[in-house]
Design a protein around this motif. Structure first.
Motif, mmCIF file in Angstrom:
data_model
loop_
_atom_site.group_PDB
_atom_site.id
_atom_site.type_symbol
_atom_site.label_atom_id
_atom_site.label_comp_id
_atom_site.label_asym_id
_atom_site.label_seq_id
_atom_site.Cartn_x
_atom_site.Cartn_y
_atom_site.Cartn_z
ATOM 1 N N SER A 175 -24.185 14.146 33.121
ATOM 2 C CA SER A 175 -24.190 12.948 33.959
ATOM 3 C C SER A 175 -22.842 12.239 33.866
ATOM 4 O O SER A 175 -21.941 12.657 33.131
ATOM 5 C CB SER A 175 -25.315 12.011 33.495
ATOM 6 O OG SER A 175 -25.121 11.647 32.139
ATOM 7 N N LYS A 176 -22.717 11.147 34.616
ATOM 8 C CA LYS A 176 -21.464 10.387 34.576
ATOM 9 C C LYS A 176 -21.223 9.814 33.194
ATOM 10 O O LYS A 176 -20.094 9.836 32.694
ATOM 11 C CB LYS A 176 -21.516 9.254 35.617
ATOM 12 C CG LYS A 176 -21.414 9.718 37.056
ATOM 13 C CD LYS A 176 -21.332 8.525 38.005
ATOM 14 C CE LYS A 176 -21.174 8.987 39.457
ATOM 15 N NZ LYS A 176 -21.093 7.838 40.387
ATOM 16 N N GLU A 177 -22.267 9.267 32.575
ATOM 17 C CA GLU A 177 -22.115 8.711 31.237
ATOM 18 C C GLU A 177 -21.733 9.787 30.232
ATOM 19 O O GLU A 177 -20.862 9.590 29.377
ATOM 20 C CB GLU A 177 -23.413 8.013 30.798
ATOM 21 C CG GLU A 177 -23.787 6.788 31.613
ATOM 22 C CD GLU A 177 -24.349 7.136 32.981
ATOM 23 O OE1 GLU A 177 -24.667 8.332 33.198
ATOM 24 O OE2 GLU A 177 -24.441 6.234 33.845
ATOM 25 N N GLU A 178 -22.395 10.949 30.340
ATOM 26 C CA GLU A 178 -22.076 12.038 29.428
ATOM 27 C C GLU A 178 -20.668 12.560 29.668
ATOM 28 O O GLU A 178 -19.956 12.912 28.723
ATOM 29 C CB GLU A 178 -23.098 13.164 29.593
ATOM 30 C CG GLU A 178 -22.948 14.318 28.626
ATOM 31 C CD GLU A 178 -23.291 13.955 27.198
ATOM 32 O OE1 GLU A 178 -23.138 14.825 26.317
ATOM 33 O OE2 GLU A 178 -23.717 12.796 26.957
ATOM 34 N N LYS A 229 -18.129 10.797 30.658
ATOM 35 C CA LYS A 229 -17.213 9.830 30.042
ATOM 36 C C LYS A 229 -17.155 10.022 28.527
ATOM 37 O O LYS A 229 -16.084 10.003 27.921
ATOM 38 C CB LYS A 229 -17.674 8.406 30.394
ATOM 39 C CG LYS A 229 -16.772 7.318 29.857
ATOM 40 C CD LYS A 229 -17.272 5.934 30.268
ATOM 41 C CE LYS A 229 -16.382 4.840 29.697
ATOM 42 N NZ LYS A 229 -16.872 3.491 30.064
ATOM 43 N N ARG A 230 -18.323 10.237 27.912
ATOM 44 C CA ARG A 230 -18.358 10.431 26.460
ATOM 45 C C ARG A 230 -17.609 11.690 26.051
ATOM 46 O O ARG A 230 -16.826 11.682 25.089
ATOM 47 C CB ARG A 230 -19.801 10.502 25.996
ATOM 48 C CG ARG A 230 -19.981 10.598 24.484
ATOM 49 C CD ARG A 230 -21.448 10.762 24.115
ATOM 50 N NE ARG A 230 -21.915 12.092 24.447
ATOM 51 C CZ ARG A 230 -21.812 13.137 23.629
ATOM 52 N NH1 ARG A 230 -21.228 12.999 22.444
ATOM 53 N NH2 ARG A 230 -22.280 14.316 23.989
#
Length: 1622
Positions: A1071-1074, A1076-1077
């Motif tokens: 996902s987008k959050e993943e 970024k991480r």
């Protein structure tokens, strides 16, 4: 040849159903139609027609089913096309126009040449019109076409199109002119550059350099591959290509290799790759400035299954290179009269042969004949002889061994391709020399050969002779001799053994023998010779120098001789079994010119004692095997180097290694499934062993049902999970079982299979005994669930579900049949497709509208076409006009977990009036009714997949899908198979990893992988093809995809599916959050700090040295450290000793001691490239002072330990027997060391209580008391010094010791028990040992007891008791004894109430009455003689004591009759105490038996004696007898002295018998025994009342006397004496 297609034809792309190469057929068709071939076409066509007709009839006759007819039709079509000029399609389905021949033209040249063919310039060519390029026709052919009416019509119809074509011609001419101008310009630039190089030759000279290196490739068989690279250098480098270090010569393999070099770009093209082309290739570029090489690998893979049309077409040779076939023709190869499945026995000779027909036949044409065993090329050897007679190929196996068992393949290669034929050869064991002995081991190989060390491996035999194989013996023989030496004294069970003590430079052969309790097997076939030498020397001997260049070996300058070698590197345990442990290491960097040898040392874990293993001769190899280690113990190992200069420092020790087999015997294979094959063979399939590491293979055994005799089906392990068992009896029923093999041993047998009758399967089975690797043992089961996806007027689209059993291999395609149903009457089946379809959906055409049809589907794999499915429901062929979509199809379930799964589907074929815009998923429990269907999603799902969550673990579900468009929701799909929501054991999930370079990868591991399994990666559940953004890599059971650089376009769901497993799959949502991480983590890895395992710490070392250290997790060899103290750099010197181990990352600085000026901050600063880190330690104030103090103490301790010293100081322990042992442990002692004990300054002399064993001094104090309190001291001393240990056992120290003793005594106490005495009730307990200092407290109802005359306590021996005299009801309750040990103490309790009190009180009353009766009953206190011998006429007087209260009645008896007192016999009883018997003058009538009987109300007692007369002179004296105080009979004082010479024949012993109502109290046996064993001598008493038997008062006196006389022990009664008690 059989009509069934063997697997080895289907696996290869260029063979169709008729064993013919479709590519070759197409080429031949083109060649025949060309003008070059026209002259000889009639003659060749005639012969070709005859061959085609024969082939057609042969294949047509072999076809017996619907599926077989497809193969026959295809074969006939292919065979006849060459003669009849039919249109032929390639296996990729190309149109005829694409394969029609083009006129052969000369290669165009743009160079201008003079008469001597010297280049003088470039020429701009005259370009042709576009028509020739568009049509591919010659001028003559084009003119003929133009004359036709069709051409005229097309010209008039498409006049406008010609205008566009003319403009194209103009554009093409302009493009060609521009290209010619660029060529001219490039030539000018090239000439200018050459001129510049000649003018500045020296300044431009440089060594070769690869600007672009060749890239490795993995290609399919029959594809072409090109390696290319770009090399710069001046002078221009000379380039050579190598295959496995052997130079490639294109002339030796015409048409195989093509080398090109243009403008510094060099390429190697390999045409039509096969397995032999799998190798490492490298290109060497050399000029006068140096040499440079680059490497690339090519891996050639073979198809399994049907031809995949989606694969790229193999590259064909360019026309300018000429035809591939030799002499302008195409060879056709046929193998006939071939060998079949063969059986042999060890020691025999076997020949395999086949006749090879090559058409057309050319004189002296020599094809390439190759023989393979299990896909491994067989070279000529003493075991294998090959022969080619011109039309027959023969392989002779001169001396069969079990190693020769396997699949043999004959491969005949011509310029047009190759033909193969395979069959299996079975080799049985030779007869054993000893009955019951096992079969010989096989496949003996040598691994890891070194200077004096070789590992020998082998495979266990299938036959154990009926007894378990005890182990194996390894023999060696030096090459050139015939004498075999046994290498191991005891048999080894592990099928791997290290042979040591070899002579460097000599060659050896090895063989292995098996042994069981019946005897020794025959030896195995000897291994190939192997030389005992350094691997580097062996590599140099095998190396091949590049052509026209010398071999250049670059070595570092070795140090001068006389240098002690350094430490060995990278020591590790490479193998560990219960028989031996193998070590390996790398030589040291510093070793001197003379080389090094090695000493190996071992140490038991937990100790510091290192023991040298090879004490006599050092080893030469960096390998060593240790034997005779204790199984189950853990050891560490280290190695030292040595040479003439000395022995070096030891290597770092290994981790602790426990001696034992690390490799377990495999588990038994799973379910066995036999399948019919031929009249003499059966295909056996089984489930692989679930726990099998380093699996070698499987052995299969078969038995006729009821015989209980098992015979091996193979004598060489097979690695697959299917095998064809040959040589069976037709019609008999067999059962089979399988066992697994690895180096550790052979597993238990699997469960027996079901019985199967040996009978040919439908279709003839698998030919020639050939079973493809991991191929099927049977054709697939029928598909099911046939449904309609779309229907138009004359066609219907069908879908079906995959078979439940696929036969073990992938389904390669499906065949559909249909039949018409008229008024319920079914017609004949018709084939819907001639060629199989790979999808589970197919459009059946040429149907009739408004008619009804039924359908059936067959699945096919390598074993053949399976049986058809059940006929479908009857479907009406009518066009669908509904507005909503049709049903989705091909539902697939993945990633099944305990609470979720993923459902995939394909969209409906029939879209409806509008396109599909979403899907709805329904769910219900498998057993629930139809009304239980419910929706999973309320909003239409746009994707063709959905993760369904919130499932109930263990529940079984079914699913269906509906499609939606603007008109509404359409038909439901077919229901899925039931699936249980359960996470299978061993299920793994996709894991994300970021490596040190910041590369992000997704990793998936599968534990249930098989040989055919593949990892299929998908994004959003769509299989990913090759992408520049992702790189996939699979090794073993792990696969990963790596991102070249994460971006937003990579967002999605990534999933991995493992084929040929039970649905192993997993997914990962990026996902987008993943994203970024992961980008943050990747950045940290790209620009890392040096990670530290530990921060800077300080510790004290031996001799009080101070060590500052830290450990980095990872640091390269280029890393460096700066040491800082109080912001000042410090360096190596006398005060600071620095060390940096880059292998372990440990950085340390050692100081001899700490001085006041060393107080401050220490810092280690690390740098490794651009990565840095530092760690500081502050040592100031109390912290520094404490460390300094501890350092000084450790320094003193070190000096103390140089002499005899205490390892453990003086202490004490208390044994369970309450003995106190003072002990201490000492070290560094020798024979002269003395140990002296002191107490309060006085030496304790050595006695039996002092011991000194195994470094432990002991002093035993058996019964400790106050006198043992004091200060104890032990002094060790010798010429090296002395050490003292003191133990203060005074005051509090003695109290603590005694409390420990009291605790042991308390814990040894027995449970509190109740007993009764004649005085009252007693509670008691026993202890192992009683000490006078022990404090105990008796409690009554939780309160301490105040003692009185009625309640007393005491100790008798080891018994502690509490006595209650004359107890009453008030004394009932809970009693306890509490032991005091200075801590919590210990309490024992007993409840004296209820029934316990009643029983004890009743017993007390009985004992009290019995004691009273015993004290007052009548007794004869004095004894009487047994026999009185007296002379006649003399007087006889006897007196005895009588007691009893009341005074007993006295009665005298003679011969059991009462006598009364008279003048002759005077009877007296005086004072109630003394009874006398007097005969005044004894005569003959007085002889006889006399008795005295005393009696009162408490009892009766009697005494007997006998009077005998002797002849003699009468004597006036009177002989009198009486008893003394102890009851012994003596002469009375008035007897004359001379009469006292008369002997008394016996004395009376006290014998009593009570006449009471109850027995006296008797203690329980265990208490009595325990009490008796603990009584001290001064306290021992005899309780007579508890030992006497009782007699009834009504018993007759005579009976009582007789009974008592019989029961009295003879040891207590004088001879002849008889007493009776009543």
């Amino acid at each position: 040849m059989s009509g069934t297609i063997p697997y080895y034809r289907k696996d290869q792309r260029h063979f169709d159903g008729g064993y013919r190469s479709t590519e070759a057929e197409s080429k031949m068709s083109q060649y025949q139609s060309s003008s070059r071939y026209a002259a000889s076409s009639s003659r060749y066509a005639a012969s070709s027609s005859r061959y085609a007709a024969a082939a057609s009839s042969r294949y047509a006759g072999a076809a017996s089913s619907a599926s077989s007819s497809r193969y026959a039709a295809a074969a006939a079509t292919s065979a006849s096309s060459s003669s009849r000029g039919l249109k032929v399609s390639s296996h990729l389905g190309l149109e005829e126009s694409r394969l029609s021949p083009t006129p052969k033209r000369a290669k165009p040249s743009y160079l201008a040449l003079d008469k001597e063919n010297q280049i003088i310039g470039y020429v701009v060519p005259i370009f042709r019109g576009s028509q020739e390029f568009a049509t591919g026709l010659s001028d003559t052919e084009e003119a003929r076409v133009k004359e036709t009416a069709g051409y005229m019509a097309r010209r008039n119809l498409f006049t406008s199109g010609l205008e566009m074509e003319r403009s194209e011609v103009i554009s093409r001419k302009e493009a060609m002119r521009e290209s010619a101008e660029r060529i001219s310009l490039n030539k000018t630039i090239h000439e200018h550059g050459e001129h510049f190089k000649r003018m500045n030759e020296d300044s431009l000279m440089h060594a070769p350099e690869f600007v672009i290196k060749p890239r490795s490739h993995t290609v399919w068989e029959k594809q072409s591959v090109r390696l290319h690279c770009t090399v710069t250098g001046w002078p221009e480098p000379k380039v050579t290509w190598y295959k496995n270090n052997v130079a490639i010569n294109p002339l030796a393999h015409p048409g195989k290799y093509k080398l090109e070099s243009r403008y510094s770009v060099h390429s190697l093209e390999i045409d039509r790759c096969d397995f032999d082309d799998t190798a490492q290739y490298h290109i060497s570029a050399m000029n006068t400035q140096g040499e440079e090489s680059a490497f690339a690998s090519i891996v050639v893979k073979r198809f399994k299954g049907e031809i995949d049309e989606s694969l790229p077409t193999p590259r064909r040779a360019i026309l300018e290179d000429g035809p591939v076939s030799e002499y302008g023709i195409t060879f056709q190869t046929h193998i006939v009269d071939a060998f079949g499945v063969s059986f042999g026995r060890e020691g025999e000779t076997m020949s395999l042969g086949s006749t090879v027909i090559i058409y057309p036949s050319l004189h002296r044409y020599q094809p390439e004949i190759q023989w393979y065993r299990d896909d491994v090329l067989l070279p000529p050897s003493k075991w294998t002889h090959m022969h080619w007679s011109g039309d027959r190929a023969t392989l002779t196996l001169t001396h069969l061994n079990k190693e020769d068992e396997g699949l043999y393949t004959l491969r005949v290669t011509t310029k047009s391709g190759y033909e193969t034929y395979s069959a299996y050869v079975f080799v049985r064991d030779a007869d054993a020399e000893v009955e019951g002995a096992p079969g010989a081991p096989l496949d003996v190989r040598c691994l890891d050969a070194n200077k004096d060390y070789i590992i020998v491996t082998w495979k266990q035999p299938a036959i154990d002779g009926g007894n378990t194989i005890l182990g194996y013996f390894v023999d060696r023989c030096e090459v050139g001799t015939t004498h075999w030496h046994q290498c191991n004294d005891t048999p080894v069970k592990f099928a791997r053994f290290p042979v040591t003590s070899l002579v460097e430079g000599r060659s050896y052969m090895f063989r292995v023998r098996a042994i069981n309790k019946s005897g020794m097997s025959r030896p195995s076939r000897a291994s190939e010779p192997v030389a005992a030498m350094d691997p580097a020397d062996r590599a140099r001997m095998r190396g091949t120098s590049a052509p026209w260049t010398g071999q250049i070996i670059v070595t570092e300058e070795e140090p001068a001789e006389g240098i002690v070698p350094g430490r060995p590197l990278e020591l590790q345990v490479t193998e560990a079994t219960k028989n031996y442990v193998v070590l390996s290491w790398n030589p040291p960097g510093e070793k001197g010119l003379e080389g090094v040898m090695y000493y190996v040392e071992k140490c038991v874990s937990g100790t510091d004692s290192w023991q040298r293993v090879n004490t006599e001769i050092p080893v030469k190899s960096p390998r060593f095997a240790l034997f005779d280690l204790a199984e189950g113990k853990s050891y560490s190992f280290r190695v030292r180097c040595c040479n003439s200069a000395g022995v070096g420092e030891p290597s770092d020790p290994t981790e602790a290694t426990t001696v034992g087999d690390k490799l377990d015997i495999p588990s038994a294979p799973g379910k066995i499934i036999p399948t019919r094959n031929t009249d003499t063979s059966v295909v056996v399939s089984w489930e692989a062993s679930s726990h099998a590491k380093e699996l070698i293979g499987y052995y299969i055994e078969g038995s006729i049902v009821g015989s209980n005799v098992w015979e091996p089906c193979n004598n060489k392990p097979v690695k697959g999970t299917r095998f064809i068992c040959h040589g069976l009896m037709t019609g008999d029923q067999y059962v089979f079982r399988v066992k697994a093999v690895n180096a550790a041993g052979i597993s238990e047998f699997s469960q027996e299979s079901e019985a199967i009758e040996v009978k040919a399967a439908i279709g003839g089975g698998i030919p020639h005994g050939v079973l493809p690797k991991m191929g099927p043992g049977a054709s697939p089961a029928p598909p099911y669930g046939i449904s309609v996806l779309e229907c138009v007027r004359d066609a219907m689209v069908l879908a079906w579900k995959q078979p439940t059993f696929i036969g073990g291999a992938d389904v390669t395609g499906y065949f559909v049949d249909y039949r018409e149903v008229v008024d319920g009457v079914v017609g004949d089946w018709h084939e819907a497709n001639i060629k199989s379809v790979s999808d589970r959906a197919y459009r059946v055409s040429d149907l009739h509208e408004n008619r009804k049809y039924q359908f059936q589907v067959r699945a096919a794999n390598m074993a053949g076409v399976g049986i058809p499915s059940m006929p479908s429901n009857t479907f009406l062929c009518e066009e669908w006009t509904i507005a909503v979509p049709g049903p989705p199809h091909d539902l697939d379930i993945r990633e099944v977990r305990s609470d979720s799964l993923v459902l995939l589907w394909k969209p409906p074929v029939y879209q409806g009036r509008d396109p599909v815009n979403g899907f709805y998923i329904d769910i219900k429990e498998a057993e629930a009714p139809e009304e239980a269907w419910r929706g999973v999603n309320t909003k239409a799902e746009e994707n063709k997949y959905l993760k369904i969550k919130h499932l109930k673990e263990g529940e079984t579900y079914v699913f269906r899908v509906r499609a939606q468009n603007k008109a509404g929701v359409g038909k439901t799909s077919e229901v899925t198979e039931p699936v249980q929501a359960m996470t299978k054991p061993g299920t793994k999930e996709i894991e994300v990893e970021v490596d040190d370079d910041g590369v992000v990868s997704l990793n998936f591991e599968c534990s249930d992988i098989t040989a055919d399994s593949k990892f299929v990666w998908s994004k959003d559940y769509v299989e990913m093809t090759e992408s520049t953004r992702l790189t996939a890599e699979t090794k073993g059971n792990k696969s990963k995809i790596a991102f070249s650089g994460l971006e937003e376009e990579d967002i999605g769901i990534y999933s991995c599916l493992v084929t040929h497993t039970d649905g192993a799959s997993s997914s990962y949502n990026l996902s987008k959050e993943e994203l970024k991480r992961l980008l943050e983590i990747s950045h940290d890895h790209k620009f890392p700090i040096i990670p530290l395992k530990t921060e800077l710490a300080v510790e004290l070392m031996e001799k009080g040295k101070v060590r500052f250290w830290l450990q980095a997790e990872k640091i390269s060899a280029n890393g460096n450290v700066e040491y800082v103290f109080n912001d000042n750099l410090i360096s190596q010197g006398e005060k600071y000793k620095m060390n940096f181990d880059k292998n372990t990352g440990v950085i340390e600085m050692v100081m001899e001691s700490l001085n006041p000026e060393d107080e401050g901050t220490f810092t280690f600063q690390l740098k490794d490239g651009k990565a840095t880190n530092q760690s500081s330690l502050v040592l100031i104030g109390d912290v520094f002072k404490q460390l300094q103090k501890e350092s000084e103490f450790q320094r003193k301790e070190w000096f103390r330990k140089q002499g005899p010293h205490f390892i453990e100081y003086l202490g004490y322990e208390v044994t369970p027997e309450c003995c106190v042992i003072l002990n201490c442990k000492v070290g560094n002692i020798k024979k002269e060391t003395s140990a002296l004990w002191y107490k309060d300054g006085h030496e304790i002399k050595s006695d039996e209580h002092l011991t000194f064993t195994e470094g432990v001094l002991k002093l035993e104090i058996s019964q400790i008391s106050k006198k043992d309190a004091g200060v104890y001291e032990v002094v060790l001393k010798d010429d090296r010094g002395k050490d003292t240990s003191t133990l203060n056992l005074t005051d509090q120290g003695f109290k603590d010791l005694m409390n420990e003793v009291f605790s042991v005594i308390a814990n040894s106490s027995t449970p509190l028990k109740i007993t009764s005495t004649d005085e009252g009730i007693r509670m008691y307990t026993f202890v192992n040992y009683y000490n006078d200092l022990l404090q105990v407290t008796w409690h009554y109802k939780e309160s301490a007891i105040s003692f009185s005359d009625r309640i007393k306590s005491g100790v008798v021996g080891d018994q502690l008791w509490l006595q209650i005299t004359e107890p009453t009801e008030k004394d009932t309750g809970k009693y306890a004894i509490e032991f005091h040990d200075g801590k919590a103490g210990l309490k024992r309790t007993v409840d004296l109430s209820g029934q316990a009190f009643d029983d004890a009180y009743a017993e007390f009353q009985r004992l009290k009455a019995a004691a009273h009766a015993e004290r007052n009953r009548a007794r004869v206190a004095g004894g009487l003689p047994d026999v009185v011998t007296i002379q006649e006429g003399k007087a006889l007087n006897l007196t005895c004591n009588i007691s009893g209260d009341p005074v007993p009645e006295v009665t005298w008896l003679k011969n059991d009759r009462e006598i009364l007192s008279d003048d002759h016999c005077i009877l007296k009883f005086e004072s109630g105490k003394f009874a006398s018997f007097t005969i005044t003058a004894v005569n003959q009538s007085d002889s006889g038996k006399y008795s005295i009987l005393v009696k009162n109300k408490y009892g009766t007692e009697s005494g007997d004696f006998t009077v005998e007369l002797t002849e003699g002179t009468p004597d006036l004296g009177v002989t009198s007898y009486m008893t003394d105080a102890e009851g012994n009979v003596v002469f009375s004082p008035n007897t004359p002295k001379e009469k006292m010479k008369t002997s008394i024949t016996g004395t009376k012993a006290k014998k009593r018998k009570e006449s009471v109502a109850q027995k006296p109290p008797v203690e329980k046996a265990e208490d009595k025994e325990k009490s008796t064993s603990r009584k001290s001598e001064k306290e021992k008493t005899a309780d007579v009342s508890t030992k006497e038997p009782k007699a009834s008062e009504s018993q007759h006196p005579e009976d009582a006397k007789e009974n008592l006389a019989e029961k009295l022990p003879s040891a207590e009664c004088p001879r002849g004496a008889k007493h009776s008690h009543t």
